[in-house]
Design an enzyme around this catalytic site. Sequence first.
Site, mmCIF file in Angstrom:
data_model
loop_
_atom_site.group_PDB
_atom_site.id
_atom_site.type_symbol
_atom_site.label_atom_id
_atom_site.label_comp_id
_atom_site.label_asym_id
_atom_site.label_seq_id
_atom_site.Cartn_x
_atom_site.Cartn_y
_atom_site.Cartn_z
ATOM 1 N N ASP A 294 4.870 -5.916 -16.597
ATOM 2 C CA ASP A 294 4.983 -6.122 -18.102
ATOM 3 C C ASP A 294 4.277 -7.497 -18.378
ATOM 4 O O ASP A 294 4.849 -8.502 -18.443
ATOM 5 C CB ASP A 294 6.281 -6.546 -18.299
ATOM 6 C CG ASP A 294 6.764 -6.402 -19.932
ATOM 7 O OD1 ASP A 294 6.044 -5.970 -20.582
ATOM 8 O OD2 ASP A 294 8.014 -7.003 -20.005
ATOM 9 N N GLU A 328 3.324 -10.465 -27.557
ATOM 10 C CA GLU A 328 4.306 -9.251 -27.754
ATOM 11 C C GLU A 328 5.639 -9.753 -27.333
ATOM 12 O O GLU A 328 6.740 -9.416 -27.966
ATOM 13 C CB GLU A 328 3.846 -8.130 -27.018
ATOM 14 C CG GLU A 328 4.653 -6.898 -27.185
ATOM 15 C CD GLU A 328 5.876 -6.796 -26.449
ATOM 16 O OE1 GLU A 328 6.636 -5.903 -26.598
ATOM 17 O OE2 GLU A 328 6.244 -7.413 -25.399
ATOM 18 N N HIS A 426 11.131 -8.395 -16.960
ATOM 19 C CA HIS A 426 11.394 -10.125 -17.195
ATOM 20 C C HIS A 426 12.176 -10.795 -16.082
ATOM 21 O O HIS A 426 12.813 -11.768 -16.403
ATOM 22 C CB HIS A 426 12.443 -10.181 -18.455
ATOM 23 C CG HIS A 426 11.788 -9.367 -19.632
ATOM 24 N ND1 HIS A 426 12.316 -9.414 -20.875
ATOM 25 C CD2 HIS A 426 10.533 -8.830 -20.045
ATOM 26 C CE1 HIS A 426 11.626 -8.703 -21.754
ATOM 27 N NE2 HIS A 426 10.304 -8.495 -21.395
#
Length: 471
Positions: A294, A328, A426
């Site tokens: 990510d 983002e 995350h």
Amino acid sequence: MKRIYLLLVALLSLNVLSAQTVKDSVQLRNFYDLSLLDGQSYEWLDALSNEIGPRLSGSTGAEKAVQWAKEELEGIGLDKVWLQPVMVPKWERGAPEKAFIEGVDTKVDVPICALGGSIATKPSGITAEVIEVQGLDDLAKYGEDRIKGKIVFYNRPMQADLIQTFNAYGGCVDQRYSGAKEAAKYGAVGVIVRSMNLRMDDLPHTGAMSYGDLPNEQRIPAAAISTNGAALLSKMLKKDEKTQFYLKMNCKNYEEDVPSFNVIGEITGSEKPNEFMVVGGHLDSWDLGDGSHDDGAGVVQSMEVLRLMKAANYKPKHSIRVVLFMNEENGLRGGTEYAKVAKEEGEKHVFALESDAGGFTPRGFSFDADAANFAQVQSWIPLFKPYLIHFFELGGSGADVGPLKEEGTVLAGLRPDSQRYFDHHHASNDTFDAVNKRELELGAATMTSLVYLFDTYGVKPAIPNRQPLKK
């Protein structure tokens, strides 16, 4: 390759496939061969993850990533490469967080991390009793009398029986994003949130949170606790509701935005240079791991789309852009700015594809499209079946390409297998070693194939006053 071509020719002779279908099949096979046998995406990801590392907006890592991406795109030999300025928020984690649960006869350290955008605790930390709630709706049942002066513990888990794990994530992420804002209204002194993770482990998962319009003096610190830590805290609270929690965080929000950039590269179209098709991912990442899934994977896959087209000597009809969006994770400034500039300059965007769901095995795509364009997409499914790509559904695309939505624009999102994605999302284990080379390369070839098909057949004209088809 020769065997597949001969098979296609044989099928054509039996009138099973049209000449154009044969051409499309051969072209897709070429993209997959180039990606799997001579791909660049994995080596790019190695450099982005291991040489640059975390890339939180406003950080030195983000600055290095911008320059790295620009240089790599220039090395492909694109027609244009440039940096698009964008102002982004800046937040820093500071020294590692500390937390422990304190019962009558025991004190247990537990893994936590500050949520992105949270304020710090006071330097000595905070200690308070804990009230466990099952999400925002449950919070309102307790009222100020039971919440004031306590730490609110949001312990609603991701719903494990939802096969689409992004639906499970969407079902409980509101407690992370808005939990502190809502708890502060009842006089809470802090918030801890169960990590958005389907696996039981000791890794806390960060992510964006917001205070909305809450005045600075009413804001309270917010942290994520690992799933194992959440289970332990819940167990201890059931034994003794007077159990206390200690929390110390050292994070900082900067008052002023700081400058950064989107990185953009383009192959100019041979027939329709003023109609643009975009493929992209977000260059920023959270700071606990190196952001390989990510969204390092989406970044290098998007870069690879244009490299594969060049390697295949494919000359697109439309102008194809790779856009590596900044911010983002905690603001969406890059996607918003790109769409704003495109509108100001009168650019016509007809298609945009984003990869922001990890580098796992590709399963297909989701689309934000009207009936005519989705019907066209469904007609391409047989071309993808040899690669086990079957998932073509309406509903969603990507956060960064979302602002490009206008009547007639088709948006899409790559959909890899999602079962392991939230194990890393995350968290500190979102690292290069968690990405499989072959899966990453299959995703890059799959994206290239979809862009090729939209470039070849175009986007169907929008029907005036007709709403997009919904799932």
